[in-house]
Design a protein around this motif. Sequence first.
Motif, PDB file in Angstrom:
ATOM      1  N   LEU A  45       0.921  -1.249   0.060  1.00  0.00           N
ATOM      2  CA  LEU A  45       0.062  -0.004   0.056  1.00  0.00           C
ATOM      3  C   LEU A  45       0.892   1.345   0.079  1.00  0.00           C
ATOM      4  O   LEU A  45       1.767   1.420   0.854  1.00  0.00           O
ATOM      5  CB  LEU A  45      -0.963   0.080   1.165  1.00  0.00           C
ATOM      6  N   VAL A  46       0.816   2.157  -0.803  1.00  0.00           N
ATOM      7  CA  VAL A  46       1.778   3.135  -1.186  1.00  0.00           C
ATOM      8  C   VAL A  46       1.053   4.555  -1.469  1.00  0.00           C
ATOM      9  O   VAL A  46       0.182   4.354  -2.313  1.00  0.00           O
ATOM     10  CB  VAL A  46       2.785   3.127  -2.275  1.00  0.00           C
TER      11      VAL A  46
ATOM     12  N   TYR B 218       7.455   8.044  -2.954  1.00  0.00           N
ATOM     13  CA  TYR B 218       6.257   7.213  -2.568  1.00  0.00           C
ATOM     14  C   TYR B 218       6.686   7.040  -0.940  1.00  0.00           C
ATOM     15  O   TYR B 218       7.460   6.869  -0.359  1.00  0.00           O
ATOM     16  CB  TYR B 218       6.506   5.630  -3.081  1.00  0.00           C
ATOM     17  N   VAL B 219       5.310   6.879  -0.149  1.00  0.00           N
ATOM     18  CA  VAL B 219       5.418   6.457   1.030  1.00  0.00           C
ATOM     19  C   VAL B 219       4.872   4.761   1.405  1.00  0.00           C
ATOM     20  O   VAL B 219       3.596   4.953   0.783  1.00  0.00           O
ATOM     21  CB  VAL B 219       4.557   7.423   2.095  1.00  0.00           C
ATOM     22  N   GLN B 220       5.474   4.365   1.791  1.00  0.00           N
ATOM     23  CA  GLN B 220       4.810   2.982   1.942  1.00  0.00           C
ATOM     24  C   GLN B 220       4.038   2.765   3.160  1.00  0.00           C
ATOM     25  O   GLN B 220       4.567   2.997   4.292  1.00  0.00           O
ATOM     26  CB  GLN B 220       5.924   1.792   2.121  1.00  0.00           C
ATOM     27  N   LEU B 221       2.700   2.605   3.062  1.00  0.00           N
ATOM     28  CA  LEU B 221       1.832   2.513   4.188  1.00  0.00           C
ATOM     29  C   LEU B 221       1.698   1.152   4.799  1.00  0.00           C
ATOM     30  O   LEU B 221       1.422   0.937   5.906  1.00  0.00           O
ATOM     31  CB  LEU B 221       0.473   2.880   3.617  1.00  0.00           C
ATOM     32  N   GLY B 222       1.733   0.151   3.946  1.00  0.00           N
ATOM     33  CA  GLY B 222       1.773  -1.338   4.201  1.00  0.00           C
ATOM     34  C   GLY B 222       2.394  -2.257   3.424  1.00  0.00           C
ATOM     35  O   GLY B 222       2.857  -1.820   2.381  1.00  0.00           O
ATOM     36  N   THR B 223       3.001  -3.296   3.874  1.00  0.00           N
ATOM     37  CA  THR B 223       3.503  -4.330   3.133  1.00  0.00           C
ATOM     38  C   THR B 223       3.001  -5.475   3.855  1.00  0.00           C
ATOM     39  O   THR B 223       2.696  -5.726   4.981  1.00  0.00           O
ATOM     40  CB  THR B 223       5.205  -4.077   2.874  1.00  0.00           C
TER      41      THR B 223
END
Length: 413
Positions: free
Chosen positions: A195-196, A204-209
């Motif tokens: 989720l970026v 990009y900011v990675q919100l979830g992986t």
Amino acid sequence: MAATLLPTLSPPVSRAAALLLLRRAPPLPFSLPAPLLRRLLSSTPSPPVRSPAFRFLATMPSAAAAAGGSRAMPDRADLLMLGIETSCDDTAAAVVRGDGVILSQVVSSQVVQKALNDANVSESDLCAVAVTVGPGLSLCLRVGVHKARKIAKEFRLPIVGVHHMEAHALVSRLVNKDLNFPFLALLISGGHNLLVLAHELGKYVQLGTTIDDAIGEAYDKSARWLGLDIRKGGGPALEQLALEGDPKAIKFSVPMRQHKDCNFSYAGLKTQVRLAIESRNIPADHISISSATEEDRQLRANIAASFQRVAVLHLEERCQRAVEWALKMEPSIKYFVVSGGVASNQYVRTHLNHIADKNGLQLVCPPPSLCTDNGVMIAWTGIEHFIAGRFDDPPAFDEPDDMQVMQQINMVS
Ligand code: KG4
Ligand code: ZN
């Protein structure tokens, strides 16, 4: 909220800048690749560049000027990008025009020549070559990078090194020309669940992986354990069988509900599927679905449908939270992009469309052929970066090929 700001790598506009970038770049999952060709650091002077668009951009003082400076850019429709994608078992290539017109798209062997033939162009018509540099299987990536460098060297073309997951996200901008940054993206494939928040190109900011498996892996394994015909992929086979099943028949538990974040986990759900098959004595390991009795087939369909319901419910729950986070960080967001192989699944599309609707966002989900791995997404991402002035010079004629290729791939994976 544990959001990580991933590094923004600027274009290799000078040798000094390239040195800085190479020192700075940490091995993060969704950072843009550092310059594909370390040749910038070597002292060998470059032979002249042939591509007209490249000559123009190369004379610009900076990337910003290249993207929006006072001198007019060449018409987008004049830019021809060859994209080569080899991160997985298949090889794919495509030729795409700067205005988003797909001139050709080819998968499998001898792809590059066929992509050029189908597009009715030759190497000397290209403005540059884009190639996946990671993440992926390094042996496969080497094939593509080697090929791209060979063409770039021979025809004096710049190269754009492309991050595979960024390409999954950005192809949505080819599909929907109104899709401007910032936007939220869910990228779901065989190896990734991301989720970026896409702020701008390359930022990009990675919100979830995922903390273990990606959803595509869970589809693939479940399909195999259910004895499905997986020649055209486990995901599509399971989606098909699920249509015959009752999605509430089996009570699989939804992963990570106690974790109030945007990460994913599919390893536990995979295990639940395996146990459901074993505890019902389904002979899926030696009787394929095509030879199963009606009762057996129904049981397998129920497992498939129940798995899919919970797998996608997990996506929905994490996406709902990610939308809330993203809107707090960037209230102007209007689009929710869903891409990657699993996004070609109709059940997934319908349910994520519901999340987008509920939050006043518009879902952008590329057509299935652009969701699964393809050359178009690489060529398009190449165009985006090329226009922003982010590309590497053509390789020097005397450059040793293989060593350079290995170094470049290690840098991004
Ligand atoms: O993006 P992709 O083509 O390759 C990777 O980068 O991994 O994604 C491949 C994954 C596979 O796990 C495949 O089973 C899954 O996408 N997939 C699907 C469907 N089509 C492809 N999963 C569920 N339903 C589908 N219709
Ligand atoms: Zn992919």
